[in-house]
Design an enzyme around this catalytic site. Structure first.
Site, mmCIF file in Angstrom:
data_model
loop_
_atom_site.group_PDB
_atom_site.id
_atom_site.type_symbol
_atom_site.label_atom_id
_atom_site.label_comp_id
_atom_site.label_asym_id
_atom_site.label_seq_id
_atom_site.Cartn_x
_atom_site.Cartn_y
_atom_site.Cartn_z
ATOM 1 N N ALA A 127 40.898 42.023 48.788
ATOM 2 C CA ALA A 127 40.148 41.840 50.044
ATOM 3 C C ALA A 127 39.255 40.613 49.876
ATOM 4 O O ALA A 127 38.035 40.665 50.087
ATOM 5 C CB ALA A 127 39.353 43.097 50.402
ATOM 6 N N GLY A 175 30.869 37.851 39.243
ATOM 7 C CA GLY A 175 29.787 37.499 40.163
ATOM 8 C C GLY A 175 28.497 38.196 39.779
ATOM 9 O O GLY A 175 28.506 39.358 39.361
ATOM 10 N N HIS A 199 34.535 35.751 46.204
ATOM 11 C CA HIS A 199 35.612 35.701 45.201
ATOM 12 C C HIS A 199 36.081 34.261 44.996
ATOM 13 O O HIS A 199 36.333 33.825 43.870
ATOM 14 C CB HIS A 199 36.817 36.529 45.664
HETATM 15 P P1 AMP Z 1 35.298 42.973 43.567
HETATM 16 O O1 AMP Z 1 36.572 42.554 44.191
HETATM 17 O O2 AMP Z 1 34.295 43.497 44.535
HETATM 18 O O3 AMP Z 1 35.488 43.854 42.357
HETATM 19 O O4 AMP Z 1 34.655 41.639 43.010
HETATM 20 C C1 AMP Z 1 35.346 40.818 42.122
HETATM 21 C C2 AMP Z 1 34.391 39.816 41.554
HETATM 22 O O5 AMP Z 1 33.837 39.038 42.604
HETATM 23 C C3 AMP Z 1 33.206 40.468 40.828
HETATM 24 O O6 AMP Z 1 32.910 39.726 39.659
HETATM 25 C C4 AMP Z 1 32.108 40.385 41.839
HETATM 26 O O7 AMP Z 1 30.818 40.372 41.267
HETATM 27 C C5 AMP Z 1 32.427 39.065 42.501
HETATM 28 N N1 AMP Z 1 31.809 39.001 43.818
HETATM 29 C C6 AMP Z 1 31.966 39.890 44.830
HETATM 30 N N2 AMP Z 1 31.194 39.524 45.871
HETATM 31 C C7 AMP Z 1 30.540 38.393 45.513
HETATM 32 C C8 AMP Z 1 29.594 37.540 46.153
HETATM 33 N N3 AMP Z 1 29.142 37.785 47.376
HETATM 34 N N4 AMP Z 1 29.135 36.463 45.475
HETATM 35 C C9 AMP Z 1 29.582 36.215 44.208
HETATM 36 N N5 AMP Z 1 30.459 36.989 43.550
HETATM 37 C C10 AMP Z 1 30.937 38.055 44.189
#
Ligand code: AMP
Length: 302
Positions: free
Chosen positions: A34, A149, A39
């Site tokens: 998503a 992130g 990302h």
């Molecule tokens: P997720 O798909 O939510 O597991 O996130 C995957 C990676 O993207 C993780 O390292 C999150 O911390 C990073 N991430 C998600 N949202 C953000 C954001 N708004 N800013 C920076 N990194 C993000």
């Protein structure tokens, strides 16, 4: 861009990477898909430091509690692949659950105390699930750098701790939080917010910004709580926690603390659970002004 859906396909794609005089530097961006600009900022960072960028897209069942949104978590693989390609990803690893967790699996990673507080207190076992999948994915992808992130600050702290405690041979890089123009931290879950909830959600970042104006942990916490209380009373959010912590241990900061800290917040807006954080710096108190020496007054005339 190549796409591998099994470990053997990934191995094959990895073996076909262009080999220079020295092995290519591989940067790895794990995600649950998503994809949004948060990302993609991780991918841009990865592109800047590595020869090859590998992204995984895997919704990890192990990190969701029984009453959480695993089934409902957005899965948009086709769109994600287009975005990943455009952002410069070389190889996407999008395995099935059975590929990552074949029947009979027994051993897993325990996060310990750092995974029991804050998010861990509200989502028991969450960080055990995160660390187990991250360690597996690191062992499968074998990158030199992995990028996470700072939006998920406790996750990043747990991963750094695992890498240190288990001597995992990878450099961990933390990337800045990407926000919408009005301050809402980008998240795959934001799409579940109704227009009214979307406005209510802004109080999370507003409370963190209020905290950042203050010069002690207690004052920062009080400033954030003042704003959150209004939203709680109005029935706009259900607060899980707001805390001012050490960004490495995730433990609360004492009030006389000076130096860098982290304000972390989690709340439910309608049925959507959101988290956010911001880095703070608590300055040394000003060195006391030298006491003004009283100017001798001339004696009063009789
Ligand atoms: P997720 O798909 O939510 O597991 O996130 C995957 C990676 O993207 C993780 O390292 C999150 O911390 C990073 N991430 C998600 N949202 C953000 C954001 N708004 N800013 C920076 N990194 C993000």
């Amino acid at each position: 861009m190549k796409v591998a859906t099994s470990i053997s396909e990934l191995e094959l794609a990895r073996s076909e990477l262009p080999a220079g005089i020295t092995p290519p530097v591989i940067a790895y961006v794990p995600t649950m898909g998503a994809l949004h600009d948060g990302h993609l900022s991780l991918v841009r960072l990865a592109r800047g430091i590595a020869d090859v960028v590998i992204m995984s897209i895997f919704v990890n069942p192990l990190q969701f509690g029984p009453n959480e949104d695993y089934a409902k978590y957005p899965r948009t693989l086709e769109r994600d692949l287009k975005k990943a390609k455009k952002a410069g990803v070389d190889l996407v690893f999008a395995p099935t659950v059975a590929e990552i967790y074949p029947a009979g699996r027994q051993v897993s990673v325990r996060a310990g105390a750092i995974g029991d507080v804050l998010e861990g207190a509200f989502r028991p076992g969450h960080f055990d699930g995160v660390l187990t999948v991250v360690l597996k994915l690191l062992n499968i992808v074998r990158p030199s750098v992995a990028i996470f992130g700072r939006k998920d600050a406790q996750q990043l702290a747990c991963i750094r701790r695992m890498v240190r405690d288990l001597n995992v041979d990878v450099d961990i890089v933390g990337a800045p939080i990407v926000r919408e123009e009005d301050g809402l931290a980008m998240s795959s879950r934001n799409r579940f917010l109704s227009p009214t909830e979307r406005i209510s959600a802004l109080v999370l970042n507003a409370s963190l910004r209020a905290a950042a104006q203050e010069s002690s942990p207690a004052a920062a916490l009080a400033a954030a709580e003042r704003l959150l209380a209004v939203a709680i009373e109005a029935g706009e959010i259900d607060l899980d926690y707001i805390s001012v912590v050490n960004g490495t241990t995730m433990m609360p900061l004492p009030d006389d603390y000076t130096g860098p800290g982290l304000a972390v917040v989690a709340a439910r807006v309608g049925t959507t659970r959101l988290i956010d954080n911001t880095e703070l710096v608590f300055p040394e108190p000003d060195v006391a002004e030298p006491a003004t020496v009283p100017v001798p007054q001339p004696p009063l005339m009789p």
